[in-house]
Write an enzyme that holds these catalytic residues in place. Structure first.
Site, PDB file in Angstrom:
ATOM      1  N   ASN A  52       0.832  -1.201   0.000  1.00 29.24           N
ATOM      2  CA  ASN A  52       0.000   0.000   0.000  1.00 29.24           C
ATOM      3  C   ASN A  52       0.863   1.245   0.000  1.00 29.24           C
ATOM      4  O   ASN A  52       1.975   1.259   0.516  1.00 29.24           O
ATOM      5  CB  ASN A  52      -0.980  -0.007   1.185  1.00 29.24           C
ATOM      6  N   LEU A  56      -1.127   8.416   4.001  1.00 30.15           N
ATOM      7  CA  LEU A  56      -1.701   9.046   5.205  1.00 30.15           C
ATOM      8  C   LEU A  56      -2.942   9.885   4.927  1.00 30.15           C
ATOM      9  O   LEU A  56      -3.084  10.996   5.439  1.00 30.15           O
ATOM     10  CB  LEU A  56      -0.644   9.887   5.930  1.00 30.15           C
ATOM     11  N   CYS A 113       7.535   7.884   8.744  1.00 28.55           N
ATOM     12  CA  CYS A 113       7.191   8.911   7.767  1.00 28.55           C
ATOM     13  C   CYS A 113       8.393   9.846   7.611  1.00 28.55           C
ATOM     14  O   CYS A 113       9.227   9.953   8.508  1.00 28.55           O
ATOM     15  CB  CYS A 113       5.927   9.657   8.180  1.00 28.55           C
ATOM     16  N   ILE A 174       5.833  -4.360  13.934  1.00 27.34           N
ATOM     17  CA  ILE A 174       6.547  -3.470  13.039  1.00 27.34           C
ATOM     18  C   ILE A 174       5.566  -2.760  12.106  1.00 27.34           C
ATOM     19  O   ILE A 174       4.428  -3.197  11.945  1.00 27.34           O
ATOM     20  CB  ILE A 174       7.564  -4.254  12.151  1.00 27.34           C
ATOM     21  N   GLY A 227       1.215  -9.362  10.002  1.00 15.96           N
ATOM     22  CA  GLY A 227       0.785 -10.617   9.381  1.00 15.96           C
ATOM     23  C   GLY A 227      -0.058 -11.538  10.218  1.00 15.96           C
ATOM     24  O   GLY A 227      -0.273 -12.695   9.864  1.00 15.96           O
ATOM     25  N   THR A 249      -3.757  -6.099   8.188  1.00 19.70           N
ATOM     26  CA  THR A 249      -4.193  -6.510   6.853  1.00 19.70           C
ATOM     27  C   THR A 249      -5.283  -7.588   6.884  1.00 19.70           C
ATOM     28  O   THR A 249      -6.151  -7.611   6.007  1.00 19.70           O
ATOM     29  CB  THR A 249      -2.957  -6.998   6.052  1.00 19.70           C
TER      30      THR A 249
HETATM   31  C1  LIG Z   1      -3.709   0.092   4.024  1.00 22.60           C
HETATM   32  C2  LIG Z   1      -2.772   0.273   5.180  1.00 22.60           C
HETATM   33  C3  LIG Z   1      -2.688   1.515   5.806  1.00 22.60           C
HETATM   34  C4  LIG Z   1      -1.817   1.703   6.889  1.00 22.60           C
HETATM   35  N1  LIG Z   1      -1.752   2.927   7.504  1.00 22.60           N
HETATM   36  C5  LIG Z   1      -0.938   3.099   8.592  1.00 22.60           C
HETATM   37  C6  LIG Z   1      -0.916   4.344   9.280  1.00 22.60           C
HETATM   38  O1  LIG Z   1      -1.648   5.288   8.957  1.00 22.60           O
HETATM   39  N2  LIG Z   1      -0.045   4.472  10.339  1.00 22.60           N
HETATM   40  C7  LIG Z   1       0.757   3.430  10.748  1.00 22.60           C
HETATM   41  O2  LIG Z   1       1.517   3.585  11.711  1.00 22.60           O
HETATM   42  N3  LIG Z   1       0.720   2.226  10.126  1.00 22.60           N
HETATM   43  C8  LIG Z   1      -0.098   2.043   9.055  1.00 22.60           C
HETATM   44  N4  LIG Z   1      -0.137   0.814   8.427  1.00 22.60           N
HETATM   45  C9  LIG Z   1       0.701  -0.286   8.923  1.00 22.60           C
HETATM   46  C10 LIG Z   1      -0.096  -1.261   9.794  1.00 22.60           C
HETATM   47  O3  LIG Z   1      -0.628  -0.600  10.933  1.00 22.60           O
HETATM   48  C11 LIG Z   1       0.784  -2.441  10.261  1.00 22.60           C
HETATM   49  O4  LIG Z   1       1.888  -1.947  10.997  1.00 22.60           O
HETATM   50  C12 LIG Z   1       1.323  -3.255   9.102  1.00 22.60           C
HETATM   51  O5  LIG Z   1       0.384  -3.339   8.048  1.00 22.60           O
HETATM   52  C13 LIG Z   1       1.732  -4.674   9.531  1.00 22.60           C
HETATM   53  O6  LIG Z   1       0.662  -5.385  10.115  1.00 22.60           O
HETATM   54  P1  LIG Z   1      -0.329  -6.362   9.255  1.00 22.60           P
HETATM   55  O7  LIG Z   1       0.566  -7.284   8.464  1.00 22.60           O
HETATM   56  O8  LIG Z   1      -1.173  -7.061  10.279  1.00 22.60           O
HETATM   57  O9  LIG Z   1      -1.116  -5.469   8.365  1.00 22.60           O
HETATM   58  C14 LIG Z   1      -1.006   0.614   7.337  1.00 22.60           C
HETATM   59  C15 LIG Z   1      -1.116  -0.635   6.710  1.00 22.60           C
HETATM   60  C16 LIG Z   1      -1.990  -0.827   5.653  1.00 22.60           C
HETATM   61  C17 LIG Z   1      -2.078  -2.191   5.006  1.00 22.60           C
END
Ligand SMILES: Cc1cc2nc3c(=O)[nH]c(=O)nc-3n(C[C@H](O)[C@H](O)[C@H](O)COP(=O)(O)O)c2cc1C
Length: 286
Positions: A52, A56, A113, A174, A227, A249
């Protein structure tokens, strides 16, 4: 907990299932001004995950305080606001504006960021900048401050130590891993910004490794993230040294994923005859 950016601000999901059962809701990354995010295409599916580059997109802190926090204040489940700044001053401003707002129980600093003031390098990729942001935020608020680390570094332990030394109350590990995809028909990168953040089951081993390494180096609670789709995934993070987990996700395939993970944890504990999850924290480390 929900993971930032994958659950919006919780308002839609609160109509789909009982979100009060979750440990906490983490908001979409919130900035000083509203942002419309990056141009399309902003997502791509990958084997066992997704890329993605949302950029923000959010309504900005003022609208968040006016329109969303009053709803959160009616919830039992605590809400943590994930904040992102383009400078140390913006992080300070966000931390201070959210301090004392009913409905806000904590802050999570998204240091994945770019620091515009120093040429766009990510705050979280440099110990000094990560420390400076943490220093500013911690002193601008009475709320607990979680610092969310990026895995896109050589040594995540070094960054973890730097932010804990500045007063981080907890760490979240992470954020996404930098990746890309190319469309072989158009022969162009799929994402509008070329690179994007990889998330989903594909990154779980990386996240688990990061939690294991950092848990051995710092004394603050660690929130595992990356994950997770099941209770057993979450238990792996707990055994590595996390005391809580976030689900991101997985909510795109089922918005109830955080609840499914929670119920899976409960089932694991019942089956194993374990009374408290804390008995398992870091158990894989000894
Ligand atoms: C579509 C999307 C938007 C995200 N937006 C943010 C965000 O605004 N701020 C942030 O710290 N992490 C953001 N993340 C990261 C997630 O919070 C998370 O750290 C990362 O996706 C790993 O976890 P997961 O594999 O369970 O998704 C975003 C992830 C995705 C997929």
């Amino acid at each position: 907990m929900t993971a930032s950016g994958t659950f919006s601000n919780g308002l839609e999901a609160s109509r789909l299932f009982d979100i009060q059962r979750l440990g906490a809701i983490v908001s979409k990354g919130t900035t000083v001004r509203p942002r419309s995010g990056n141009p399309q295409r902003r997502t791509a599916e990958t084997p066992s995950g997704m890329l993605n580059t949302i950029g923000l997109q959010n309504i900005g802190v003022e609208a968040l305080i006016a329109e969303v926090t009053p709803v959160w204040a009616t919830w039992q489940t605590p809400v943590v606001v994930n904040i992102a700044g383009e400078s140390v001053d913006e992080f300070r401003e966000l931390a201070s504006r959210l301090d004392g707002i009913p409905g806000v129980s904590g802050l999570e600093l998204n240091i994945s960021c770019p620091n515009v003031a120093v040429g766009g390098m990510l705050f979280g990729q440099d110990c000094k900048q990560a420390a400076a942001v943490t220093h500013a935020a911690v002193r601008a608020t009475t709320l607990p401050v979680i610092v969310k680390l990026t895995p896109n570094v050589t040594d995540i332990v070094e960054v973890a130590r730097a932010v804990v030394d500045e007063g981080a109350d907890a760490l979240c590990l992470i954020n996404t891993l930098l990746g890309m995809a190319i469309d072989v028909r158009t022969r162009r990168p799929v994402l509008s910004t070329v690179f994007g953040g990889l998330s989903g089951p594909a990154i779980k081993p990386v996240a688990l490794r990061a939690v294991y390494q950092v848990a051995g180096a710092v004394d603050v609670p660690i929130i595992g993230c990356g994950g997770m789709t099941s209770g057993e995934d979450a238990i792996e993070f707990i055994l590595a040294g996390a005391t809580a987990v976030q689900v991101g996700t997985a909510t795109f395939t089922d918005p109830r994923a955080p609840l499914i993970v929670l119920e899976g944890i409960e089932r694991y504990l019942t089956d194993a005859g374990i009374e408290r999850l804390s008995e398992l924290v870091g158990a894989a480390r000894s």
